[in-house]
Design an enzyme around this catalytic site. Sequence first.
Site, PDB file in Angstrom:
ATOM      1  N   SER A  20       0.819  -1.215   0.000  1.00  0.00           N
ATOM      2  CA  SER A  20       0.000   0.000   0.000  1.00  0.00           C
ATOM      3  C   SER A  20       0.854   1.267   0.000  1.00  0.00           C
ATOM      4  CB  SER A  20      -0.895   0.004   1.239  1.00  0.00           C
ATOM      5  OG  SER A  20      -1.587   1.227   1.339  1.00  0.00           O
ATOM      6  N   GLY A  45      -3.709   3.892   1.394  1.00  0.00           N
ATOM      7  CA  GLY A  45      -4.646   3.974   2.520  1.00  0.00           C
ATOM      8  C   GLY A  45      -5.770   4.982   2.329  1.00  0.00           C
ATOM      9  N   CYS A 129      -1.594   4.636  12.703  1.00  0.00           N
ATOM     10  CA  CYS A 129      -1.984   6.044  12.683  1.00  0.00           C
ATOM     11  C   CYS A 129      -2.570   6.417  14.039  1.00  0.00           C
ATOM     12  CB  CYS A 129      -2.982   6.301  11.559  1.00  0.00           C
ATOM     13  SG  CYS A 129      -4.035   4.906  11.220  1.00  0.00           S
ATOM     14  N   LYS A 164      -2.420  -4.788   9.457  1.00  0.00           N
ATOM     15  CA  LYS A 164      -1.029  -4.461   9.104  1.00  0.00           C
ATOM     16  C   LYS A 164      -0.304  -3.920  10.330  1.00  0.00           C
ATOM     17  CE  LYS A 164       1.731  -2.143   5.693  1.00  0.00           C
ATOM     18  NZ  LYS A 164       1.691  -1.533   4.375  1.00  0.00           N
ATOM     19  N   GLY A 216      12.308   0.114   2.223  1.00  0.00           N
ATOM     20  CA  GLY A 216      13.293  -0.268   1.219  1.00  0.00           C
ATOM     21  C   GLY A 216      14.249  -1.344   1.718  1.00  0.00           C
TER      22      GLY A 216
HETATM   23  C1  LIG Z   1       5.545   6.372  -0.114  1.00  0.00           C
HETATM   24  C2  LIG Z   1       4.963   5.312   0.776  1.00  0.00           C
HETATM   25  C3  LIG Z   1       3.615   5.372   1.148  1.00  0.00           C
HETATM   26  C4  LIG Z   1       3.061   4.405   1.978  1.00  0.00           C
HETATM   27  N1  LIG Z   1       1.724   4.467   2.297  1.00  0.00           N
HETATM   28  C5  LIG Z   1       1.166   3.505   3.074  1.00  0.00           C
HETATM   29  C6  LIG Z   1      -0.238   3.518   3.375  1.00  0.00           C
HETATM   30  O1  LIG Z   1      -0.994   4.368   2.914  1.00  0.00           O
HETATM   31  N2  LIG Z   1      -0.720   2.537   4.187  1.00  0.00           N
HETATM   32  C7  LIG Z   1       0.078   1.544   4.698  1.00  0.00           C
HETATM   33  O2  LIG Z   1      -0.423   0.677   5.431  1.00  0.00           O
HETATM   34  N3  LIG Z   1       1.393   1.475   4.387  1.00  0.00           N
HETATM   35  C8  LIG Z   1       1.951   2.434   3.601  1.00  0.00           C
HETATM   36  N4  LIG Z   1       3.301   2.361   3.280  1.00  0.00           N
HETATM   37  C9  LIG Z   1       4.107   1.232   3.793  1.00  0.00           C
HETATM   38  C10 LIG Z   1       4.260   0.137   2.728  1.00  0.00           C
HETATM   39  O3  LIG Z   1       3.009  -0.391   2.367  1.00  0.00           O
HETATM   40  C11 LIG Z   1       5.182  -1.006   3.241  1.00  0.00           C
HETATM   41  O4  LIG Z   1       4.649  -1.537   4.420  1.00  0.00           O
HETATM   42  C12 LIG Z   1       6.586  -0.514   3.503  1.00  0.00           C
HETATM   43  O5  LIG Z   1       6.961   0.399   2.512  1.00  0.00           O
HETATM   44  C13 LIG Z   1       7.614  -1.654   3.563  1.00  0.00           C
HETATM   45  O6  LIG Z   1       7.810  -2.261   2.314  1.00  0.00           O
HETATM   46  P1  LIG Z   1       9.005  -1.826   1.287  1.00  0.00           P
HETATM   47  O7  LIG Z   1      10.245  -1.730   2.119  1.00  0.00           O
HETATM   48  O8  LIG Z   1       9.042  -2.891   0.260  1.00  0.00           O
HETATM   49  O9  LIG Z   1       8.615  -0.501   0.747  1.00  0.00           O
HETATM   50  C14 LIG Z   1       3.875   3.330   2.452  1.00  0.00           C
HETATM   51  C15 LIG Z   1       5.221   3.262   2.062  1.00  0.00           C
HETATM   52  C16 LIG Z   1       5.765   4.216   1.222  1.00  0.00           C
HETATM   53  C17 LIG Z   1       7.211   4.096   0.805  1.00  0.00           C
END
Ligand SMILES: Cc1cc2nc3c(=O)[nH]c(=O)nc-3n(C[C@H](O)[C@H](O)[C@H](O)COP(=O)(O)O)c2cc1C
Length: 304
Positions: A20, A45, A129, A164, A216
């Site tokens: 997400s 979200g 949140c 989550k 990341g």
């Molecule tokens: C720009 C950005 C926006 C995100 N927005 C949300 C969100 O709206 N809701 C949510 O549960 N997680 C959000 N996340 C978290 C990601 O869904 C994920 O849990 C997190 O980035 C770890 O995975 P990754 O390291 O592969 O990015 C966001 C992450 C990023 C980078």
Amino acid sequence: MNLSVKIGALTLQNPVTVASGTFGYGVEYAQLIDLNQLGAVVVKGIRLERVRGNPTPRTVEVTSGLINAIGLQGPGVDGFIRKYWPFLKELKVPTIINMWGTTVEEYAEVARRFDALGGVGALELNVSCPNLKAGGAQFGTDLNLLSQVVGACRKATKLPLITKLSPNVVSIAPYANAAEAAGSDALSIMNSFPAMAIDIETRRPSLANVTGGLTGPCIKPIAVKLVWEAAKAVNIPIIGMGGIQSAADAIEFLMAGATAVAVGTANFYEPQTALQVVADLRQFMRQKGIRDVRELIGSVRTGK
Ligand SMILES: Cc1cc2nc3c(=O)[nH]c(=O)nc-3n(C[C@H](O)[C@H](O)[C@H](O)COP(=O)(O)O)c2cc1C
């Protein structure tokens, strides 16, 4: 060869989804990849009302990672249904709706609205949140609030519920247990880590919001460990995420105990990543003579 997995009542054709907030509302990536090859599309979200988000700059690159403070910008339930649902509902793969609220009642109301919409694959509860009624306490780091929000959503919908979890806890097992006990069908592990970066020339924080969430490749080993710990604590499936950029990364999460995975930050620099993960996962299984992806789940050998 079987790649399909189940997340509660929801069947995914393969275990690779997107995280997400890193994939917009699917439509933004439709020109770049074949969305119908994914396990599921997971949207940014959504809360009841429209949210404008934080001032810019809202993202900054750091070594092997990204810090973001988007501020949960979004169109609200009505805006989402009007603008994005007509596209998403035509996809062959399920849409998982990441949702949040500022009170327990708001979570339940958003869940009710998406239940009534029909055709939604699952709801993913972002509990990272602040609860305005509880003076800003985070739902996901307070066991009592977590149980309340999952319980209220459980009453509001029959859709599969995915909670989550936040990594920002001393031990994840009690939170995983609380979500399961309150009726969650699955867990997503994990959300981002609180973090900060400073521009040493200006002595200003790199983000207008000062702090943000770290994501990341740099967070992957922490995420793998949390998935492993949670998988030992619960009987419900886990969607693992945090720094996945290859099939090898995804397989680590599966071996740690995840039933499915999500590609997040990598979508920003290589939109093909999730589909490449599916292709290379298939190749790995072929090479190793693995007929069913479920054989990989929790298959890490931690004994002697
Ligand atoms: C720009 C950005 C926006 C995100 N927005 C949300 C969100 O709206 N809701 C949510 O549960 N997680 C959000 N996340 C978290 C990601 O869904 C994920 O849990 C997190 O980035 C770890 O995975 P990754 O390291 O592969 O990015 C966001 C992450 C990023 C980078």
